[in-house]
Scaffold this motif. Structure first.
Motif, PDB file in Angstrom:
ATOM      1  N   VAL A  51       0.841  -1.189   0.000  1.00 22.62           N
ATOM      2  CA  VAL A  51       0.000   0.000   0.000  1.00 22.62           C
ATOM      3  C   VAL A  51       0.876   1.239   0.000  1.00 22.62           C
ATOM      4  CG1 VAL A  51      -1.703   1.291   1.337  1.00 22.62           C
ATOM      5  CG2 VAL A  51      -1.838  -1.191   1.247  1.00 22.62           C
ATOM      6  N   ILE A  52       0.458   2.220  -0.784  1.00 21.29           N
ATOM      7  CA  ILE A  52       1.060   3.550  -0.764  1.00 21.29           C
ATOM      8  C   ILE A  52      -0.030   4.467  -0.240  1.00 21.29           C
ATOM      9  CG2 ILE A  52       2.129   5.391  -2.091  1.00 21.29           C
ATOM     10  CD1 ILE A  52       2.808   3.247  -4.226  1.00 21.29           C
ATOM     11  N   VAL A  53       0.261   5.176   0.851  1.00 20.74           N
ATOM     12  CA  VAL A  53      -0.770   5.961   1.518  1.00 20.74           C
ATOM     13  C   VAL A  53      -0.218   7.344   1.874  1.00 20.74           C
ATOM     14  CG1 VAL A  53      -0.198   5.005   3.783  1.00 20.74           C
ATOM     15  CG2 VAL A  53      -2.475   5.917   3.399  1.00 20.74           C
ATOM     16  N   PHE A  79       4.689   5.723   2.693  1.00 18.53           N
ATOM     17  CA  PHE A  79       4.041   7.033   2.799  1.00 18.53           C
ATOM     18  C   PHE A  79       4.455   7.896   1.617  1.00 18.53           C
ATOM     19  CE2 PHE A  79       4.067   6.979   7.715  1.00 18.53           C
ATOM     20  CZ  PHE A  79       2.810   6.453   7.746  1.00 18.53           C
ATOM     21  N   TYR A  80       3.527   8.726   1.185  1.00 17.14           N
ATOM     22  CA  TYR A  80       3.886   9.837   0.305  1.00 17.14           C
ATOM     23  C   TYR A  80       3.340  11.102   0.947  1.00 17.14           C
ATOM     24  CZ  TYR A  80      -0.860  10.181  -1.639  1.00 17.14           C
ATOM     25  OH  TYR A  80      -2.215  10.348  -1.796  1.00 17.14           O
ATOM     26  N   LYS A  86       7.015   6.893  -5.481  1.00 17.56           N
ATOM     27  CA  LYS A  86       6.731   5.680  -4.714  1.00 17.56           C
ATOM     28  C   LYS A  86       6.167   4.588  -5.623  1.00 17.56           C
ATOM     29  CE  LYS A  86       8.047   7.341  -0.740  1.00 17.56           C
ATOM     30  NZ  LYS A  86       8.101   8.762  -0.752  1.00 17.56           N
ATOM     31  N   ILE A  87       5.294   4.964  -6.548  1.00 19.63           N
ATOM     32  CA  ILE A  87       4.743   3.991  -7.494  1.00 19.63           C
ATOM     33  C   ILE A  87       5.856   3.424  -8.369  1.00 19.63           C
ATOM     34  CG2 ILE A  87       3.239   3.703  -9.512  1.00 19.63           C
ATOM     35  CD1 ILE A  87       1.386   5.841  -8.200  1.00 19.63           C
ATOM     36  N   GLU A  88       6.693   4.297  -8.892  1.00 15.66           N
ATOM     37  CA  GLU A  88       7.801   3.836  -9.728  1.00 15.66           C
ATOM     38  C   GLU A  88       8.759   2.945  -8.942  1.00 15.66           C
ATOM     39  OE1 GLU A  88       9.455   7.459 -11.290  1.00 15.66           O
ATOM     40  OE2 GLU A  88       7.984   7.538 -12.923  1.00 15.66           O
ATOM     41  N   PHE A  89       8.999   3.287  -7.691  1.00 16.64           N
ATOM     42  CA  PHE A  89       9.872   2.471  -6.852  1.00 16.64           C
ATOM     43  C   PHE A  89       9.336   1.052  -6.747  1.00 16.64           C
ATOM     44  CE2 PHE A  89      10.666   0.672  -2.623  1.00 16.64           C
ATOM     45  CZ  PHE A  89      12.044   0.521  -2.693  1.00 16.64           C
ATOM     46  N   LEU A  90       8.033   0.917  -6.452  1.00 16.25           N
ATOM     47  CA  LEU A  90       7.461  -0.415  -6.327  1.00 16.25           C
ATOM     48  C   LEU A  90       7.446  -1.160  -7.656  1.00 16.25           C
ATOM     49  CD1 LEU A  90       4.525  -0.006  -3.790  1.00 16.25           C
ATOM     50  CD2 LEU A  90       6.808  -0.943  -3.399  1.00 16.25           C
ATOM     51  N   LEU A  91       7.144  -0.459  -8.729  1.00 19.45           N
ATOM     52  CA  LEU A  91       7.146  -1.114 -10.037  1.00 19.45           C
ATOM     53  C   LEU A  91       8.532  -1.658 -10.395  1.00 19.45           C
ATOM     54  CD1 LEU A  91       4.874   1.297 -12.110  1.00 19.45           C
ATOM     55  CD2 LEU A  91       4.328  -1.025 -11.339  1.00 19.45           C
ATOM     56  N   GLU A 120      10.033  -5.731  -3.069  1.00 17.60           N
ATOM     57  CA  GLU A 120       9.491  -4.806  -2.060  1.00 17.60           C
ATOM     58  C   GLU A 120       7.978  -4.906  -1.992  1.00 17.60           C
ATOM     59  OE1 GLU A 120      10.616  -2.286   0.432  1.00 17.60           O
ATOM     60  OE2 GLU A 120      11.983  -3.965   0.210  1.00 17.60           O
ATOM     61  N   ILE A 121       7.341  -5.132  -3.118  1.00 18.25           N
ATOM     62  CA  ILE A 121       5.889  -5.320  -3.133  1.00 18.25           C
ATOM     63  C   ILE A 121       5.537  -6.520  -2.262  1.00 18.25           C
ATOM     64  CG2 ILE A 121       3.898  -5.939  -4.566  1.00 18.25           C
ATOM     65  CD1 ILE A 121       5.228  -4.377  -6.853  1.00 18.25           C
ATOM     66  N   GLU A 122       6.249  -7.615  -2.452  1.00 21.39           N
ATOM     67  CA  GLU A 122       6.003  -8.832  -1.670  1.00 21.39           C
ATOM     68  C   GLU A 122       6.278  -8.604  -0.187  1.00 21.39           C
ATOM     69  OE1 GLU A 122       4.654 -11.699  -2.749  1.00 21.39           O
ATOM     70  OE2 GLU A 122       4.407 -10.699  -4.679  1.00 21.39           O
ATOM     71  N   ARG A 123       7.403  -7.960   0.122  1.00 22.14           N
ATOM     72  CA  ARG A 123       7.787  -7.733   1.523  1.00 22.14           C
ATOM     73  C   ARG A 123       6.778  -6.841   2.229  1.00 22.14           C
ATOM     74  NH1 ARG A 123      10.205  -4.316   4.866  1.00 22.14           N
ATOM     75  NH2 ARG A 123      10.426  -2.677   3.314  1.00 22.14           N
ATOM     76  N   LEU A 124       6.424  -5.722   1.609  1.00 24.95           N
ATOM     77  CA  LEU A 124       5.457  -4.802   2.227  1.00 24.95           C
ATOM     78  C   LEU A 124       4.105  -5.479   2.420  1.00 24.95           C
ATOM     79  CD1 LEU A 124       6.204  -1.461   0.346  1.00 24.95           C
ATOM     80  CD2 LEU A 124       6.627  -1.940   2.762  1.00 24.95           C
ATOM     81  N   GLY A 125       3.670  -6.226   1.415  1.00 26.31           N
ATOM     82  CA  GLY A 125       2.388  -6.922   1.522  1.00 26.31           C
ATOM     83  C   GLY A 125       2.383  -7.951   2.637  1.00 26.31           C
ATOM     84  N   ALA A 126       3.465  -8.720   2.740  1.00 22.28           N
ATOM     85  CA  ALA A 126       3.554  -9.730   3.808  1.00 22.28           C
ATOM     86  C   ALA A 126       3.575  -9.063   5.178  1.00 22.28           C
ATOM     87  CB  ALA A 126       4.799 -10.592   3.612  1.00 22.28           C
TER      88      ALA A 126
END
Length: 79
Positions: free
Chosen positions: A4-6, A24-25, A36-41, A46-52
């Motif tokens: 999540v990006i919030v 956070f943004y 932040k979106i580009e970082f995750l893409l 990181e997508i997997e780690r943050l989600g877990a």
């Protein structure tokens, strides 16, 4: 279990840890959000780690049992 990006606002800083279970943004800063979106893409791990981590924090801290206990103790302290 989703990354999540919030926006960093008072309502979320109590239960979201930047870089641990979300990103956070800065509010009203579209450039920061884009970064932040580009970082995750560009970092699928990181997508997997943050989600877990997000899932673990909900399951261990932000559940009905803990909420009920916190309400009980708050009422008990007030009475």
């Amino acid at each position: 279990g989703k990354a999540v990006i919030v926006a960093k606002t008072p309502g979320v800083i109590d239960y979201v840890e930047d870089g641990e279970n979300a990103l956070f943004y800065e509010l009203a800063n579209p450039n920061d959000l884009r970064e932040k979106i580009e970082f995750l893409l560009n970092n699928p791990s990181e997508i997997e780690r943050l989600g877990a981590n997000a899932r673990k924090s909900v399951e261990s801290h932000y559940n009905e049992k803990n909420m009920a206990q916190n309400i009980y103790f708050a009422i008990k302290d007030l009475c």
